[in-house]
Design a protein around this motif. Sequence first.
Motif, PDB file in Angstrom:
ATOM      1  N   THR A  85     -11.482 -29.390  -3.007  1.00 50.59           N
ATOM      2  CA  THR A  85     -10.885 -28.840  -1.783  1.00 50.59           C
ATOM      3  C   THR A  85     -11.393 -27.435  -1.488  1.00 50.59           C
ATOM      4  OG1 THR A  85      -8.974 -28.018  -3.038  1.00 50.59           O
ATOM      5  CG2 THR A  85      -8.781 -30.200  -2.052  1.00 50.59           C
ATOM      6  N   GLY A  86     -11.974 -26.778  -2.483  1.00 50.47           N
ATOM      7  CA  GLY A  86     -12.520 -25.435  -2.267  1.00 50.47           C
ATOM      8  C   GLY A  86     -13.917 -25.431  -1.669  1.00 50.47           C
ATOM      9  N   ARG A 162     -10.277 -20.708   2.354  1.00 54.20           N
ATOM     10  CA  ARG A 162     -10.428 -19.247   2.399  1.00 54.20           C
ATOM     11  C   ARG A 162     -10.566 -18.725   0.978  1.00 54.20           C
ATOM     12  NH1 ARG A 162      -7.004 -20.332   6.515  1.00 54.20           N
ATOM     13  NH2 ARG A 162      -7.503 -19.433   8.546  1.00 54.20           N
ATOM     14  N   ASN A 163     -11.630 -17.973   0.748  1.00 50.66           N
ATOM     15  CA  ASN A 163     -11.900 -17.405  -0.577  1.00 50.66           C
ATOM     16  C   ASN A 163     -11.926 -18.474  -1.669  1.00 50.66           C
ATOM     17  OD1 ASN A 163     -11.899 -14.780   0.573  1.00 50.66           O
ATOM     18  ND2 ASN A 163      -9.660 -14.716   0.432  1.00 50.66           N
TER      19      ASN A 163
END
Length: 325
Positions: A85-86, A162-163
């Motif tokens: 998911t990252g 995000r990040n």
Amino acid sequence: MNTTLKSVSSALLDAPYQLNIWFDSFLWILGNFGNIGNVIIYSHRSYRQRAYGIYLLGEAISDFIYIDFLLLTRILQNGFQISITGHYNFICKIRQFDSVWNPLVSLTLFAFAIIDRILSVQRSNKYRQWSNRVKLSYKICIAIPLFWLVFFAHRLILYKIRNGSCNPLPGFYASFDSYVEAGFTALGVPLAMAILAFFLLRNIRNVTHGKVLPINNNQPVATTTRSNLQQIDSQVAFMLLLQIAISILTRIPYVAQVLYSNITQYWSKSELHIAIENTVIEFIRILSYVFFTTSFYVSIITNRRFRRQVKGLFKKKQVIDHTTQ
């Protein structure tokens, strides 16, 4: 002393990964066998002629998708540290959506199966006639996923990477989404299950003690002994009651964890505190999958008819094996 502390800290830091590798993998294997078994059994004609069987078939399909997507990606991410998911925005959105959509679809279908059994033994014919509505059950099985799809569609739009992590849009939406999840998937589920358990338990007692069950409002029929149908219904009710107990017992720690995380998210915490907290949170999160992986085994233990269906499958397989040799 320092070496011991360092060893304990290393074990604590490693504990969440090990829990996800071993406990999650065990639940994934257990759940796949169980849900495949449920789909096969509830697809049988005898169950497809009962509304509760249609609901439980829909629940089994939902559970199968849930553990083979959400639980499997959890094992890969939180256990083996394979970021999914990252890196992929599409999977980020789908997984966050599915984390609330699929459990609520499954639990709602399960709740309708309970309601059908509750209605089936009501004294009033006006209520009892709403039980075992097979055509209606098919429509409800379509309507429920669509309803929760519309309700949680915002996650498919407002979650982004995000990040390196998948998060909701910061600000108002992040707080709104967090409290909606807590309200529906955490607080709402055990409360609804507790209410259904009360009515179901009362109905089990009514069937067990052979209470008066009128055919219509004017012609009551006293039943001093249980018929075969009543015995089957009481077994189904007991099976559902035990599954309710599992859902409540595995959701209450999840409720506490969600509330605790929301309350303490801005607190200052030591590294040891965070390590212990992460381990406990991971265990509670894993525990929340138990309901979706164990219904098949609960049915085998509590329902004689279900056991006969399972034995029948093995006998058919043995006959097929002998004829093909």
